[in-house]
Design a protein around this motif. Structure first.
Motif, PDB file in Angstrom:
ATOM      1  N   UNK A 145      70.528  96.152 113.273  1.00  0.00           N
ATOM      2  CA  UNK A 145      71.820  95.550 112.908  1.00  0.00           C
ATOM      3  C   UNK A 145      72.533  96.328 111.798  1.00  0.00           C
ATOM      4  N   UNK A 146      71.860  97.327 111.223  1.00  0.00           N
ATOM      5  CA  UNK A 146      72.471  98.085 110.136  1.00  0.00           C
ATOM      6  C   UNK A 146      73.561  99.004 110.685  1.00  0.00           C
ATOM      7  N   UNK A 147      74.709  99.059 110.008  1.00  0.00           N
ATOM      8  CA  UNK A 147      75.848  99.803 110.547  1.00  0.00           C
ATOM      9  C   UNK A 147      75.572 101.302 110.661  1.00  0.00           C
ATOM     10  N   UNK A 148      74.727 101.852 109.792  1.00  0.00           N
ATOM     11  CA  UNK A 148      74.435 103.288 109.819  1.00  0.00           C
ATOM     12  C   UNK A 148      73.161 103.600 110.581  1.00  0.00           C
ATOM     13  N   UNK A 149      72.441 102.579 111.048  1.00  0.00           N
ATOM     14  CA  UNK A 149      71.210 102.816 111.787  1.00  0.00           C
ATOM     15  C   UNK A 149      70.179 103.551 110.939  1.00  0.00           C
ATOM     16  N   UNK A 167      67.398  89.449 111.584  1.00  0.00           N
ATOM     17  CA  UNK A 167      68.345  90.272 110.819  1.00  0.00           C
ATOM     18  C   UNK A 167      69.719  90.308 111.481  1.00  0.00           C
ATOM     19  N   UNK A 168      70.764  90.170 110.670  1.00  0.00           N
ATOM     20  CA  UNK A 168      72.125  90.110 111.199  1.00  0.00           C
ATOM     21  C   UNK A 168      73.063  90.898 110.305  1.00  0.00           C
ATOM     22  N   UNK A 169      74.139  91.413 110.886  1.00  0.00           N
ATOM     23  CA  UNK A 169      75.161  92.129 110.131  1.00  0.00           C
ATOM     24  C   UNK A 169      76.126  91.120 109.504  1.00  0.00           C
ATOM     25  N   UNK A 170      76.782  91.533 108.420  1.00  0.00           N
ATOM     26  CA  UNK A 170      77.658  90.636 107.669  1.00  0.00           C
ATOM     27  C   UNK A 170      78.799  90.115 108.532  1.00  0.00           C
ATOM     28  N   UNK A 179      72.640 106.786 103.695  1.00  0.00           N
ATOM     29  CA  UNK A 179      72.813 105.333 103.798  1.00  0.00           C
ATOM     30  C   UNK A 179      72.016 104.737 104.956  1.00  0.00           C
ATOM     31  N   UNK A 180      71.540 105.557 105.880  1.00  0.00           N
ATOM     32  CA  UNK A 180      70.713 105.051 106.969  1.00  0.00           C
ATOM     33  C   UNK A 180      69.360 104.570 106.470  1.00  0.00           C
ATOM     34  N   UNK A 181      68.711 103.700 107.234  1.00  0.00           N
ATOM     35  CA  UNK A 181      67.398 103.153 106.867  1.00  0.00           C
ATOM     36  C   UNK A 181      66.316 103.985 107.539  1.00  0.00           C
TER      37      UNK A 181
END
Length: 628
Positions: free
Chosen positions: A274-278, A503-506, A130-132
């Motif tokens: 900003x992605x939760x899984x980095x 970019x921002x998290x939900x 799930x990470x980018x």
């Protein structure tokens, strides 16, 4: 001559890497032999710690295993990057059998390959990550493969995905891909023990051995011991890589930026930030492929990571971006109490040129939609019919000049604000106003778009003044509607004043999402009771139970719809699609869409980064079916 010199440099780099790897192997052998020597010395103090009775066996066994691992990796990599993809259990993407996100990745890859006149690499995806992140492996053009994580495909929009693939193509063109692949083979001598330990320990948790608990314990214990022994090799490898490869990530970022002549990779880095899984990859191979990845594949808390932190990379690429983020946070603090305590922070950046902002004081959200007679608002016109409908000669002449187009835009917004009661002191031609009022009101927005495309280039100062003039018109009575705000965003785009979204998290933009939903509801031609029911229906799909109580009532605070739209544009691709999908289902699933609603939907899709033509066509078909 250039090819010969490049080959010499490449051979020197490889010789240097092999020498460093050999040094790491010798260091590992020395440490393991010394640890074993301490145990031997405990039982027999007459033996030396550095060379004892077990030294020959330990060194021989370790050299045998290390040699085997390197030979095995050479055999595995006989097909280049395809072999690594198979080892990581990645799935190859095919244009025939692909999702829309996968198709975009394939098309970008093909486009970049055509740009640089190289063979199109194969593209794989790691379906469980799930990470980018992304990595590229291979030796020759025919066996090079780009491996993307599932998180990269699902969370990056087209611009951000382009930035990620730009980096991978830069590695291919510079020859770094082949070098990274060789380094993985070389350092496998030190990471094999750790991988074996992880695999054996995992067998202990397998459901196949439930009948015998002793087997499970044995697998876990044995795997743990082997992993512990191998952790020394991992530590030495990580240390060597950190010292020899630690500085090249920032250089690659700069090279990618110069090669592609854009800042797409900055957007990609901000999305990972900003992605939760980095960017972490959860695999037993994440250690061995760390140097091949776009960003850190290990935990951020790991020691001696090859890649710098995402914040450091963003700062190196664009130091002013940090100031912009700080100024944005300061802007949000303006409406909070005790803001005077923070004035010194704002003065620190007094010389920084802030982007255009809405005129103060900010307006309230308009609670009733602006539209013409009900007969005009119910049925939206077909876009082609609306674009080619006959218009008065005065309007046609105005559209032929930049000055006339700007005056048309002012007149249309004034009509939307004041209807036919245009103030006498308004700086707009009364003849243009009368010509517009004699037209079907549903044509006005079409004329506005055409005029917007014809305003031509303007100096930044004049463009800002023109925007300020339009903004004051649409909030003249202290209220503002979503359609007017979206039209202003379109003007910003034409004048190159549309701010780049951050970019921002939900979770960070939940308040903005609620305000946008409220603004959407106020465009609807439905009664107030139904609006409240639909509002609750939408919010239940977006918010948690605790958050529902917090946003139960519609806020009457001043609102900056431009800032809200910009924050929304920074959400993950799937979050934006999800919110738009919920709005469509709850607002227009069981009723005819009006002209204003269709215009809002089209502009909202555009502002959030999507192609709006298809959704408008779908709404037109749905309307025709419902009318019948």
């Amino acid at each position: 001559m250039k090819g010969v010199s490049y080959s010499i440099i490449k051979n020197k780099n490889m010789l240097w890497s092999a020498s460093i790897c050999l040094l790491a192997v010798l260091l590992s052998l020395f440490i393991l032999n010394t640890v074993a020597g301490l145990l031997v010395f405990y039982f027999d103090s007459s033996q030396s710690i550095f060379w004892h009775s077990l030294s020959i066996y330990i060194i021989g066994l370790l050299l045998l295993v290390m040699s085997y691992s390197v030979v095995y990796e050479l055999y595995v990599f006989r097909s280049g990057g395809h072999s690594l993809a198979k080892q990581l259990r990645a799935r190859r993407l095919s244009l025939i059998e692909s999702t829309p996100e996968e198709s975009i990745a394939l098309k970008i890859t093909e486009k970049l390959a055509d740009t640089f006149l190289i063979e199109t690499p194969a593209v794989y995806v790691l379906p469980d990550e799930v990470g980018v992140n992304a990595l590229t492996a291979g030796f020759y053009p025919k066996d090079i493969a780009i491996i993307l994580t599932w998180g990269a495909l699902q969370n990056l929009d087209e611009l951000e995905l382009t930035g990620l693939l730009n980096h991978e193509f830069n590695q291919i063109l510079s020859g770094e891909t082949a070098e990274n692949t060789r380094l993985k083979i070389l350092y496998s001598a030190l990471t094999t023990f750790s991988q074996w330990g992880s695999k054996i320990a995992k067998l202990g948790f397998s459901t196949h051995h439930k009948k015998s608990q002793s087997f499970e314990t044995t697998f876990v214990a044995t795997g743990g011991v082997i992993w512990l022994i191998g952790s020394l090799g991992v530590l030495v490898t990580r240390c060597i890589k950190f010292l020899t490869l630690g500085g090249r990530t920032l250089k690659n970022d700069m090279k990618t930026r110069r090669l592609m002549q854009n800042d797409a990779n900055i957007q990609t880095l901000m999305r990972i930030y900003v992605h939760h899984a980095g960017s972490q990859i959860h695999s037993e191979y994440s250690e061995s492929i760390a140097h091949m990845c776009f960003a850190n594949s290990l935990s951020a808390q790991s020691w001696m990571n090859i890649h710098p932190s995402i914040e450091e990379r963003i700062y190196e690429m664009n130091p002013n971006l940090v100031q912009e983020i700080q100024l944005e946070n300061l802007q949000k603090l303006r409406n909070r109490p005790l803001f005077g305590l923070f004035r010194s922070l704002e003065e620190q950046y007094a010389d920084f040129q802030a982007p255009w902002t809405s005129p103060q004081p900010l307006p309230l959200l308009r609670l009733s939609p602006i539209s013409f007679a009900i007969k005009d608002a119910i049925k939206p016109l077909n876009p082609e019919v609306r674009a080619h409908i006959e218009r008065p000669e005065l309007i046609q002449r105005a559209l032929q000049t930049a000055t006339g187009s700007r005056e048309l835009m002012v007149a249309i917004l004034m009509i939307r604000q004041f209807r036919e009661f245009i103030p006498a002191e308004a700086e707009v031609s009364r003849a243009i106003v009368d010509s517009l009022l004699n037209l079907d009101g549903r044509v006005h927005i079409s004329i506005f778009h055409e005029a917007c495309r014809n305003i031509g280039g303007m100096p930044a100062t004049i463009a800002r003044q023109f925007l300020l003039k339009l903004a004051r018109i649409i909030q003249e009575d202290g209220e503002i509607g979503l359609l007017d705000a979206l039209l202003l965003e379109r003007v910003k785009f034409e004048l190159n004043l549309l701010p780049v979204h951050t970019p921002a998290a939900l979770d960070e933009v939940k308040p903005q999402i609620v305000r946008l939903i409220d603004a959407l509801l106020h465009v609807q031609q439905i009664n107030s009771e139904t609006q409240l029911e639909v509002r609750e229906k939408i919010l239940r799909r977006v918010l948690t139970v605790q958050e529902l109580e917090q946003y139960a009532e519609i806020s009457d605070e001043p609102i900056d719809l431009a800032e809200i739209l910009n924050d929304m544009a920074g959400l993950l691709l799937r979050d934006r699609l999800s919110i738009l999908g919920v709005a469509e289902i709850c607002l227009w699933n069981d009723r005819i869409i009006t002209q204003d609603e269709q215009d809002v939907l089209e502009l909202l899709y555009w502002r959030l980064g999507f192609d709006s033509e298809e959704i408008v066509e779908q709404m037109q078909k749905k309307n025709r079916l419902m009318i019948v």
